[in-house]
Design an enzyme around this catalytic site. Sequence first.
Site, short mmCIF file in Angstrom:
data_model
loop_
_atom_site.label_atom_id
_atom_site.label_comp_id
_atom_site.label_asym_id
_atom_site.label_seq_id
_atom_site.Cartn_x
_atom_site.Cartn_y
_atom_site.Cartn_z
N HIS A 56 -9.66 4.96 -5.32
CA HIS A 56 -10.78 5.03 -6.26
C HIS A 56 -10.81 6.41 -6.92
O HIS A 56 -10.31 7.39 -6.35
CB HIS A 56 -12.10 4.78 -5.54
CG HIS A 56 -12.28 3.39 -5.05
ND1 HIS A 56 -13.49 2.93 -4.59
CD2 HIS A 56 -11.41 2.34 -4.96
CE1 HIS A 56 -13.37 1.66 -4.23
NE2 HIS A 56 -12.12 1.29 -4.44
N GLU A 58 -13.17 8.53 -7.21
CA GLU A 58 -13.82 9.56 -6.39
C GLU A 58 -12.89 10.08 -5.30
O GLU A 58 -12.84 11.29 -5.05
CB GLU A 58 -15.08 8.99 -5.70
CG GLU A 58 -16.12 8.46 -6.65
CD GLU A 58 -16.02 6.97 -6.89
OE1 GLU A 58 -17.08 6.33 -6.99
OE2 GLU A 58 -14.90 6.43 -6.98
N CYS A 86 -18.99 3.51 -4.16
CA CYS A 86 -19.07 2.46 -3.14
C CYS A 86 -19.33 3.15 -1.79
O CYS A 86 -19.34 4.37 -1.69
CB CYS A 86 -17.77 1.65 -3.09
SG CYS A 86 -16.36 2.59 -2.44
N CYS A 89 -16.42 5.56 -0.73
CA CYS A 89 -16.45 6.84 -1.44
C CYS A 89 -17.66 7.68 -1.02
O CYS A 89 -17.55 8.89 -0.86
CB CYS A 89 -16.42 6.61 -2.94
SG CYS A 89 -14.87 5.87 -3.50
#
Length: 149
Positions: A56, A58, A86, A89
């Site tokens: 992701h 992040e 999410c 993260c």
Amino acid sequence: MINPFDDAYFMRKALQEAEAAFEIGEVPVGAVIVVENRIIARAHNLTERLNDVTAHAEMQAITSAANFLGGKYLHNCTLYVTLEPCQMCAGALYWSQISKIVYAAKDIDRGFVTMGTKIHPKTELVNGVLEEEASAILKRFFIQKRNLN
């Protein structure tokens, strides 16, 4: 004097990363990490390209910023991300002890708020910065994806 380096300024930089993700067929989420008005990490989703569910924006940004700083803690740093993190993260952000998280669009299905995931108690949280722009690119991506299938 007006400071041009406000939350909207850095969120626009994150939106540029989201556009880069869009262009390569990734879910268009972008992130930047800033310290003292300086971008030290830029990232976007790479889950498809890397075949990695943890890639992701992040997570990519956290790793890049930690490498830049030479340590695992992101004290005095701010993450700007175009979609609410999410729980994975948010967990990584918790452990990084990042000072501030600014996100644009809410993720009402999979975001850390809905999932009840905690962030570090010293982390400041701001949401809704350029939310319309971030939501628009996500909607455009998923409409295009549906039309291709």
